[in-house]
Every structure is written in C-alpha cells, then in structure tokens.
Design a protein around this motif. Structure first.
Motif, PDB file in Angstrom:
ATOM      1  N   SER A  54       4.795   5.882  -9.381  1.00  0.00           N
ATOM      2  CA  SER A  54       3.876   6.979  -9.109  1.00  0.00           C
ATOM      3  C   SER A  54       4.227   7.869  -7.878  1.00  0.00           C
ATOM      4  N   LYS A  55       4.629   9.205  -7.873  1.00  0.00           N
ATOM      5  CA  LYS A  55       5.097   9.813  -6.861  1.00  0.00           C
ATOM      6  C   LYS A  55       4.251   9.399  -5.358  1.00  0.00           C
ATOM      7  N   ASP A  56       2.932   9.286  -5.391  1.00  0.00           N
ATOM      8  CA  ASP A  56       1.957   9.219  -4.259  1.00  0.00           C
ATOM      9  C   ASP A  56       2.362   7.759  -3.751  1.00  0.00           C
ATOM     10  N   ARG A  57       3.157   7.032  -4.102  1.00  0.00           N
ATOM     11  CA  ARG A  57       3.646   5.690  -3.723  1.00  0.00           C
ATOM     12  C   ARG A  57       4.999   5.408  -3.166  1.00  0.00           C
ATOM     13  N   VAL A  58       5.787   6.692  -3.145  1.00  0.00           N
ATOM     14  CA  VAL A  58       7.002   6.784  -3.057  1.00  0.00           C
ATOM     15  C   VAL A  58       7.397   7.368  -1.564  1.00  0.00           C
ATOM     16  N   PRO A  90      -1.386   4.387  -2.225  1.00  0.00           N
ATOM     17  CA  PRO A  90      -0.707   5.694  -2.290  1.00  0.00           C
ATOM     18  C   PRO A  90      -1.056   6.411  -0.862  1.00  0.00           C
ATOM     19  N   TRP A  91      -0.296   7.492  -0.520  1.00  0.00           N
ATOM     20  CA  TRP A  91      -0.500   8.451   0.312  1.00  0.00           C
ATOM     21  C   TRP A  91      -1.338   9.619  -0.377  1.00  0.00           C
ATOM     22  N   THR A  92      -1.967  10.367   0.727  1.00  0.00           N
ATOM     23  CA  THR A  92      -2.708  11.364   0.198  1.00  0.00           C
ATOM     24  C   THR A  92      -2.312  12.920   0.507  1.00  0.00           C
ATOM     25  N   THR A 122      11.344  17.444  -7.294  1.00  0.00           N
ATOM     26  CA  THR A 122      10.245  17.250  -8.408  1.00  0.00           C
ATOM     27  C   THR A 122      10.530  16.099  -9.300  1.00  0.00           C
ATOM     28  N   MET A 123       9.571  15.246  -9.371  1.00  0.00           N
ATOM     29  CA  MET A 123       9.611  14.156 -10.134  1.00  0.00           C
ATOM     30  C   MET A 123       9.042  14.488 -11.649  1.00  0.00           C
TER      31      MET A 123
END
Length: 123
Positions: A54-58, A90-92, A122-123
């Motif tokens: 998930s992109k919000d964990r990278v 995740p980040w916000t 862009t993922m």
C-alpha cells in the motif's frame, strides 16, 4: 490544547521517533541489510515488494542537497533516492508531508538539514 499540522510545512521528527511511530518492517530479502535490515534497495526483487505494498506504507530514503544528509520522506520517489522502507503503520496525506532526518550535519542541533528534492512516482 490541540496543535493542528500546518498543511504547507512537512512534519519533522527524529528517526527514533519515526521508528516508534510508524514501525518499519525488516526486508525479508535482506534482514541483515542496510539500516538494521529495514532498507529495501533499488533492485527488481525489492521493487516488486514495494509496488505490492500500500502506497501509504512506503517511504523513500533520499539524499539531501548538501550531499551529507539522508532523509525519509513519505511515498515512492525517484529523485535523490537511496532506497526505501516499508512501515506497519500508514502515513497520512494532506499534512504537508513528512521529513525525517536519518542522519546529517544538522542532526545534533535538532533542526533538519535543508533541501530535500523529490519526484513522487505514481504507483
């Protein structure tokens, strides 16, 4: 009193606080690798894992403009990248981003070094 994040300024914190807050995971392909086994390198096998996450964990490890600093910023970036990390938490989005000083010349004075260039993929 609640302090709201400034949407135009990045959230800064120490690397140790970042570890406690976001809980990085060890790289299963290199558990004894760079940054205590948390770093994912810029090679095909590692990039496959990153793209499936998930992109919000990278997070991206980027070199600072001074050539001596290393930062973590949220997301998958290409410019100045040195590697990546994945976190349990995740980040916000929408908070002005994050800027975590991993190491650098300004580390001891509590101020992050300046000049983090980025180009989010862009993922």
């Amino acid at each position: 009193m609640i302090i709201e994040p400034n949407p135009t300024q990045p959230i800064t914190m120490s690397f140790e606080t970042w570890i406690d807050t976001f809980k990085p995971i060890r790289n299963p392909l290199a558990p004894e690798g760079n940054h205590d086994g948390f770093a994912f390198e810029i090679i095909d096998e590692h990039m496959t894992i990153l793209r499936q996450t998930s992109k919000d964990r990278v997070w991206t490890l980027v070199s600072g403009d001074d050539g001596e600093s290393l930062f973590l910023i949220e997301g998958l970036h290409l410019v100045n990248r040195e590697g990546y990390m994945i976190t349990e938490r995740p980040w916000t989005e929408g908070q002005g981003g994050y800027e975590i000083l991993v190491y650098g010349p300004d580390e001891d004075d509590g101020e992050p070094a300046e000049g983090v260039a980025s180009d989010k993929e862009t993922m």
